[in-house]
Design a protein around this motif. Sequence first.
Motif, PDB file in Angstrom:
ATOM      1  N   LEU A  24      -9.525 -59.658  29.903  1.00  0.00           N
ATOM      2  CA  LEU A  24     -10.541 -58.887  30.625  1.00  0.00           C
ATOM      3  C   LEU A  24     -11.850 -58.752  29.848  1.00  0.00           C
ATOM      4  O   LEU A  24     -12.823 -58.196  30.370  1.00  0.00           O
ATOM      5  N   ASP A  25     -11.890 -59.258  28.619  1.00  0.00           N
ATOM      6  CA  ASP A  25     -13.138 -59.238  27.848  1.00  0.00           C
ATOM      7  C   ASP A  25     -14.063 -60.387  28.231  1.00  0.00           C
ATOM      8  O   ASP A  25     -15.219 -60.427  27.791  1.00  0.00           O
ATOM      9  N   ARG A  77       0.515 -59.068  30.275  1.00  0.00           N
ATOM     10  CA  ARG A  77       0.099 -58.665  28.929  1.00  0.00           C
ATOM     11  C   ARG A  77      -0.301 -57.190  28.863  1.00  0.00           C
ATOM     12  O   ARG A  77      -0.702 -56.700  27.811  1.00  0.00           O
ATOM     13  N   GLY A 137      -9.315 -59.942  24.682  1.00  0.00           N
ATOM     14  CA  GLY A 137      -8.313 -60.047  25.724  1.00  0.00           C
ATOM     15  C   GLY A 137      -8.884 -60.762  26.936  1.00  0.00           C
ATOM     16  O   GLY A 137     -10.082 -61.078  26.994  1.00  0.00           O
ATOM     17  N   GLU A 141      -2.855 -55.785  30.313  1.00  0.00           N
ATOM     18  CA  GLU A 141      -4.303 -55.583  30.321  1.00  0.00           C
ATOM     19  C   GLU A 141      -4.815 -55.077  31.668  1.00  0.00           C
ATOM     20  O   GLU A 141      -5.939 -54.582  31.758  1.00  0.00           O
ATOM     21  N   MET A 142      -4.003 -55.218  32.702  1.00  0.00           N
ATOM     22  CA  MET A 142      -4.468 -54.890  34.044  1.00  0.00           C
ATOM     23  C   MET A 142      -3.286 -54.455  34.898  1.00  0.00           C
ATOM     24  O   MET A 142      -2.170 -54.952  34.729  1.00  0.00           O
ATOM     25  N   GLU A 187      -7.070 -64.478  21.440  1.00  0.00           N
ATOM     26  CA  GLU A 187      -6.405 -63.698  20.391  1.00  0.00           C
ATOM     27  C   GLU A 187      -6.999 -63.989  19.022  1.00  0.00           C
ATOM     28  O   GLU A 187      -7.090 -63.100  18.174  1.00  0.00           O
ATOM     29  N   TYR A 244      -9.224 -59.467  41.367  1.00  0.00           N
ATOM     30  CA  TYR A 244      -9.587 -60.130  40.111  1.00  0.00           C
ATOM     31  C   TYR A 244     -10.539 -61.300  40.355  1.00  0.00           C
ATOM     32  O   TYR A 244     -11.535 -61.465  39.643  1.00  0.00           O
ATOM     33  N   ALA A 262      -2.759 -61.464  32.827  1.00  0.00           N
ATOM     34  CA  ALA A 262      -3.353 -60.200  32.377  1.00  0.00           C
ATOM     35  C   ALA A 262      -2.421 -59.033  32.680  1.00  0.00           C
ATOM     36  O   ALA A 262      -2.285 -58.101  31.876  1.00  0.00           O
ATOM     37  N   VAL A 281      -5.124 -67.510  26.328  1.00  0.00           N
ATOM     38  CA  VAL A 281      -4.597 -66.402  25.528  1.00  0.00           C
ATOM     39  C   VAL A 281      -4.781 -66.636  24.032  1.00  0.00           C
ATOM     40  O   VAL A 281      -5.324 -65.779  23.314  1.00  0.00           O
TER      41      VAL A 281
END
Length: 211
Positions: free
Chosen positions: A92-93, A130, A90, A132-133, A85, A141, A127, A81
Amino acid sequence: VQAGVFKNVAIVGGGSVAKLGMKFAGNLKHNMPITEDQLGAIAIVIGENDGKSPVIRLDAIGKHDIAAGSSAQAIYKKLIVEPLERIGMGILDIDKFAVELHNPDITEPNGNGNVPRNNYRTIAGMAVLRGEMDKSKMDSYEDKYGMPGFSPTQGHIPSAIPFLIHARQMIMKGEIKNSMFVGKGSMFLGKMTDLSDGMSFIIEKNNSRKS
């Protein structure tokens, strides 16, 4: 290399005969063939930016200090993380995460479970937490962002790096744009000391970034 001290650096690591011999008992107990039947070794050459090979993101190196705690959340916060950052990315990037890649055919008969899958579920959970998903995508995943464990299990050998050559090839072919490698401290030593450490780094497509 980036500082210009050396043009090429070779990183070489080998497995352990003692560790090789520790893994057969579970197979025999379940009347299985001995699957840990090779001594693992790794050699990597890091060279100057040639304008085409994938590059290491030196601005996104993750470091898990012992003082940060040994819970899965503390480890992945430091190794995944926080480095992401810093560069505005993120979870998923990252197209592919390489974690502890122990072959489950070796670890499951010994009672250690599917180590890569457990790691990917933890990353997926972070994720979700946060935002993101969606939680409904946790089960898929691993298939999209991870991989099955395939490595010999001796010491540091399975810790992410076995995927490096595959990641390089996939980036060069345009199949992925980046990959994050997450290496955690030895589970064996962790059990003895209740402490943990680790490092992480990202390699990505070469966009003539001098990194």
